[in-house]
Design a protein around this motif. Structure first.
Motif, short mmCIF file in Angstrom:
data_model
loop_
_atom_site.label_atom_id
_atom_site.label_comp_id
_atom_site.label_asym_id
_atom_site.label_seq_id
_atom_site.Cartn_x
_atom_site.Cartn_y
_atom_site.Cartn_z
N MET A 1 33.56 25.21 39.82
CA MET A 1 33.04 26.51 40.25
C MET A 1 32.65 27.35 39.04
SD MET A 1 34.70 29.03 43.13
CE MET A 1 34.53 27.81 44.41
N PHE A 2 33.39 27.19 37.93
CA PHE A 2 33.00 27.86 36.69
C PHE A 2 31.87 27.08 36.04
CE2 PHE A 2 37.64 29.37 36.22
CZ PHE A 2 37.37 30.47 37.02
N ASN A 3 30.96 27.78 35.37
CA ASN A 3 29.84 27.09 34.74
C ASN A 3 29.72 27.39 33.25
OD1 ASN A 3 28.96 29.70 34.79
ND2 ASN A 3 27.31 29.38 36.28
N GLN A 286 38.20 30.96 47.93
CA GLN A 286 36.83 30.52 47.68
C GLN A 286 36.71 28.99 47.79
OE1 GLN A 286 33.99 32.40 46.97
NE2 GLN A 286 35.19 34.22 47.47
N HIS A 287 37.63 28.29 47.15
CA HIS A 287 37.60 26.82 47.20
C HIS A 287 37.82 26.32 48.63
CE1 HIS A 287 37.17 25.90 42.98
NE2 HIS A 287 38.17 26.69 42.66
N ALA A 288 38.78 26.90 49.31
CA ALA A 288 39.07 26.47 50.68
C ALA A 288 37.89 26.75 51.60
CB ALA A 288 40.33 27.16 51.20
N GLU A 309 39.58 40.81 50.52
CA GLU A 309 40.50 41.75 49.86
C GLU A 309 40.88 41.25 48.47
OE1 GLU A 309 45.00 43.59 50.45
OE2 GLU A 309 43.99 42.58 52.12
N HIS A 310 41.13 39.96 48.35
CA HIS A 310 41.49 39.40 47.05
C HIS A 310 40.29 39.39 46.10
CE1 HIS A 310 45.23 38.28 48.95
NE2 HIS A 310 44.57 37.60 49.88
N ALA A 311 39.10 39.18 46.65
CA ALA A 311 37.89 39.23 45.83
C ALA A 311 37.67 40.64 45.28
CB ALA A 311 36.68 38.79 46.66
N ARG A 312 38.01 41.65 46.07
CA ARG A 312 37.86 43.04 45.61
C ARG A 312 38.80 43.34 44.45
NH1 ARG A 312 37.80 45.53 51.68
NH2 ARG A 312 35.57 45.23 52.14
N CYS A 339 35.25 34.98 36.20
CA CYS A 339 35.83 34.78 37.53
C CYS A 339 35.19 35.70 38.56
CB CYS A 339 37.34 35.02 37.49
SG CYS A 339 38.24 33.81 36.49
N SER A 340 34.95 36.94 38.16
CA SER A 340 34.31 37.89 39.06
C SER A 340 32.92 37.41 39.46
CB SER A 340 34.22 39.27 38.39
OG SER A 340 33.54 40.19 39.21
N THR A 341 32.17 36.93 38.49
CA THR A 341 30.83 36.41 38.77
C THR A 341 30.90 35.19 39.68
OG1 THR A 341 30.01 37.20 36.64
CG2 THR A 341 28.73 35.47 37.72
N THR A 342 31.89 34.33 39.43
CA THR A 342 32.06 33.12 40.23
C THR A 342 32.35 33.46 41.69
OG1 THR A 342 32.86 31.86 38.33
CG2 THR A 342 33.43 31.02 40.50
#
Length: 404
Positions: A1-3, A286-288, A309-312, A339-342
């Protein structure tokens, strides 16, 4: 997921403890030859020289360690040399105590504070020496992983560096576990003449904390490699490993709360652990969601919405770090930004595909994250000697050297 390989990891630097030449306890006499004492001193000096050389590496005052860690074979040899030196010294020390029990309290050992409040004490207990030595092995191994993944890493080198770092972190967890076992033994069976209380609870809590941190960092590597092997997340392996990663950082944070210290470096390390716990919680969703979306868009969108909520929280970390309201150590700001961008990009990707193709609605019932899957686990190894239960004898019985 990270690039971005160069920003994928934010690992803390663990301080290496310093020591002084042991003082002699004049109240203790032992029947040990001068040659045997000199041999033990020589092996101790070799360990301390190794530790100090690595401390120079951490402060960037020398590049000899950089050269030794420049290849996978060099890294493996460096770790082996460290373990061999420490085994030679600690086994000799244990042999001396086994042969002459009073040797256990012949010398006063002093080790600087690492992640706890400063203390200037010396203890006439050889187990305190073992504690300092094994702590340093664990710290050096964790710092090797940090150097490989946060300093030496370049585009195209991450995969093999991850393997070396993973092995170092797993081995580090074992040495911190040794420290916890030694503290337990010291608490149960006091030896020595000096009537000075040792902050044993702090030392054990710190060992438990660092063991859990080393394993969590190793699990991070497992998640990264699983995703690289299956970027479309057709299987749930990455999602399960990611769920476990969040739980492991939750444990790290729980362990950190047991330690009462104002040490600045510890505060920085524990702060980073809290941030990473929250980030990996968001990434677990996100992965799930990505995995479920492949076969059941409705279930995938449901998990994605549950993770909002966790993304926020991740986005809030990034915003505060950008405007200076949150200072994150160990390149944490760059890591949070990645991580935020991902999280943002993956959320937009799934929502866009859903709106154009499936138009699925979130399910009425909540979906669950897939079962957590541990990967990074402490190896089942023991000290190369046994600390006996008899406080009067203060003896140690040698075991097979299966700790290498």
């Amino acid at each position: 997921m990270f690039n971005n390989d160069a920003l994928k990891y934010a690992l803390p630097i663990i301080p290496v403890r310093q020591t002084e030449k042991p003082g002699v306890n004049s109240q203790v006499e032992v029947d040990l030859s001068s040659a045997e004492k000199k041999d033990i001193d020589k092996k101790r000096d070799a360990c301390i020289d190794f530790f100090e050389d690595f401390r120079k590496h951490l402060s960037r005052k020398g590049n000899s360690v950089d050269d030794k860690l420049s290849t996978s074979a060099g890294c493996e040899k460096y770790v082996k040399d460290l373990v061999d030196l420490v085994d030679a010294y600690t086994v000799s020390l244990a042999n001396a105590v086994s042969k002459t029990p009073r040797f256990a309290s012949l010398q006063y050992y002093h080790w600087s504070s690492s992640l706890t409040d400063k203390q200037e004490m010396a203890f006439d207990d050889y187990r305190y020496e073992l504690l300092g030595v094994y702590y340093n092995v664990g710290a050096i191994l964790m710092n090797i992983a940090q150097y490989l993944l946060c300093v030496r890493v370049t585009v195209g080198t991450l995969s093999f560096l991850e393997k070396d770092a993973y092995r170092a972190l797993i081995k580090a967890s074992a040495y911190f576990h040794f420290c916890a076992d030694i503290v337990d033994n010291m608490k149960k069976h006091e030896i020595g003449v000096a009537q000075v209380s040792v902050p044993l609870d702090v030392d054990k809590d710190m060992a438990v904390f660092l063991e859990s941190l080393a394993l969590a960092q190793a699990q991070e590597i497992g998640v990264s490699k699983a995703f690289n092997a299956d970027p479309k997340e057709s299987t749930e392996t990455t999602a399960r490993l990611s769920h476990q990663l969040f739980l492991m950082y939750e444990t790290v944070c729980t362990n950190a709360r047991t330690i009462n210290t104002r040490n600045e470096t510890f505060v920085e390390i524990s702060t980073l652990a809290v941030v990473k716990r929250d980030i990996f919680h968001a990434l677990a969703f996100q992965h799930a969601a990505s995995h479920l979306f492949n076969n059941n868009p409705g279930a995938g969108i449901t998990l994605l919405s549950q993770g909002v909520e966790h993304a926020r929280i991740v986005e809030d970390y990034f915003t505060k770090s950008q405007n200076g309201k949150l200072k994150l150590p160990f390149n944490g700001t760059r890591f949070v930004g990645l991580c935020s961008t991902t999280v943002r990009n993956n959320t937009e990707r799934l929502n866009k595909i859903n709106s154009l193709v499936y138009r699925a609605k979130p399910d009425a019932t909540k979906a669950s994250l897939p079962p957590p899957q541990p990967l990074a686990m402490r190896p089942d190894i023991s000290l190369p000697f046994r600390l006996e239960a008899s406080p009067s004898a203060c003896t140690v019985a040698l075991l097979s050297r299966n700790a290498q």
